[in-house]
Design a protein around this motif. Structure first.
Motif, mmCIF file in Angstrom:
data_model
loop_
_atom_site.group_PDB
_atom_site.id
_atom_site.type_symbol
_atom_site.label_atom_id
_atom_site.label_comp_id
_atom_site.label_asym_id
_atom_site.label_seq_id
_atom_site.Cartn_x
_atom_site.Cartn_y
_atom_site.Cartn_z
ATOM 1 N N TYR A 82 0.845 -1.205 0.000
ATOM 2 C CA TYR A 82 0.000 0.000 0.000
ATOM 3 C C TYR A 82 0.876 1.249 0.000
ATOM 4 C CZ TYR A 82 -4.250 -2.685 1.220
ATOM 5 O OH TYR A 82 -5.317 -3.537 1.221
ATOM 6 N N ARG A 134 -0.259 -0.062 -9.137
ATOM 7 C CA ARG A 134 -0.686 -1.427 -8.799
ATOM 8 C C ARG A 134 -0.447 -2.358 -9.984
ATOM 9 N NH1 ARG A 134 -5.513 -0.051 -6.867
ATOM 10 N NH2 ARG A 134 -6.510 -0.260 -8.891
ATOM 11 N N ALA A 140 -5.961 8.448 -7.801
ATOM 12 C CA ALA A 140 -6.535 7.107 -7.993
ATOM 13 C C ALA A 140 -6.015 6.473 -9.276
ATOM 14 C CB ALA A 140 -8.059 7.181 -8.003
ATOM 15 N N ARG A 195 -3.770 3.074 -9.541
ATOM 16 C CA ARG A 195 -4.105 1.956 -10.430
ATOM 17 C C ARG A 195 -2.902 1.605 -11.310
ATOM 18 N NH1 ARG A 195 -8.589 3.772 -11.668
ATOM 19 N NH2 ARG A 195 -7.927 5.108 -13.376
ATOM 20 N N ALA A 246 -13.985 3.531 -6.392
ATOM 21 C CA ALA A 246 -14.870 2.477 -6.888
ATOM 22 C C ALA A 246 -16.341 2.857 -6.770
ATOM 23 C CB ALA A 246 -14.611 1.177 -6.123
ATOM 24 N N ASN A 288 -9.272 3.867 -2.674
ATOM 25 C CA ASN A 288 -9.806 2.900 -3.635
ATOM 26 C C ASN A 288 -11.311 2.753 -3.502
ATOM 27 O OD1 ASN A 288 -7.576 2.246 -5.106
ATOM 28 N ND2 ASN A 288 -7.030 0.480 -3.878
ATOM 29 N N TYR A 300 -4.886 3.915 1.741
ATOM 30 C CA TYR A 300 -4.987 3.295 0.417
ATOM 31 C C TYR A 300 -6.366 2.669 0.163
ATOM 32 C CZ TYR A 300 -4.178 0.070 -3.427
ATOM 33 O OH TYR A 300 -4.289 -0.619 -4.600
#
Length: 157
Positions: free
Chosen positions: A33, A121, A114, A118, A57, A53, A49
């Protein structure tokens, strides 16, 4: 089921238990994270984190819904959201359906964060499976999503 099948199933379930537990522990231990947050240009505690998210979402959502999605209590969620609000990542607006209720949503800065999260990640995951074939990645992704869906179904009951 014949006895060999029962033993094989138990062995497989034990392996799943160990792998899933290790995945959570190692993800926390290696501070994924924090790594993703730093890569996104946000120097904050790792606990923020999942909150970012969740807001990303859900879109505009109540604090309780953000907290539930992030897997934390509403008090902790509210505290984390206040911190993110001070950083300009989220903003609170009145719910058009009920002006007494606040909705939380990403700011333009928060949407950029964000997006960078992404991207970070995806880079980390790409690195972790760099020696896997495309078919292995696809099969693992499909099975992992199936597992996550089952967890969500169980929670909904």
């Amino acid at each position: 089921m014949v006895e060999d099948d029962v033993v094989a199933r138990e062995r497989a379930l034990n392996a799943l238990d160990c792998a899933a537990g290790a995945m959570v522990q190692r993800a926390n231990r290696v501070h994924l994270y924090g790594e993703m947050l730093r890569a996104a240009g946000l120097a904050v505690e790792d606990a923020l984190y999942p909150v970012i998210n969740a807001v990303a979402a859900l879109g505009p959502a109540r604090v309780a819904d953000v907290s539930a999605t992030a897997g934390i209590g509403p008090t902790t969620g509210s505290r984390h959201l206040s911190q993110l609000e001070r950083l300009g990542v989220v903003r609170r607006t009145a719910d058009p359906a009920d002006a007494r209720v606040a909705l939380v949503e990403l700011t333009p800065h928060g949407r950029r964060i964000a997006e960078r999260l992404r991207d970070s990640r995806r880079r980390i995951f790409a690195e972790l499976v760099s020696d896997w074939s495309d078919a292995e990645v696809e099969r693992f992704s499909r099975q992992l999503q199936r597992f996550v869906d089952r967890i969500a179904e169980r929670r909904a009951r």
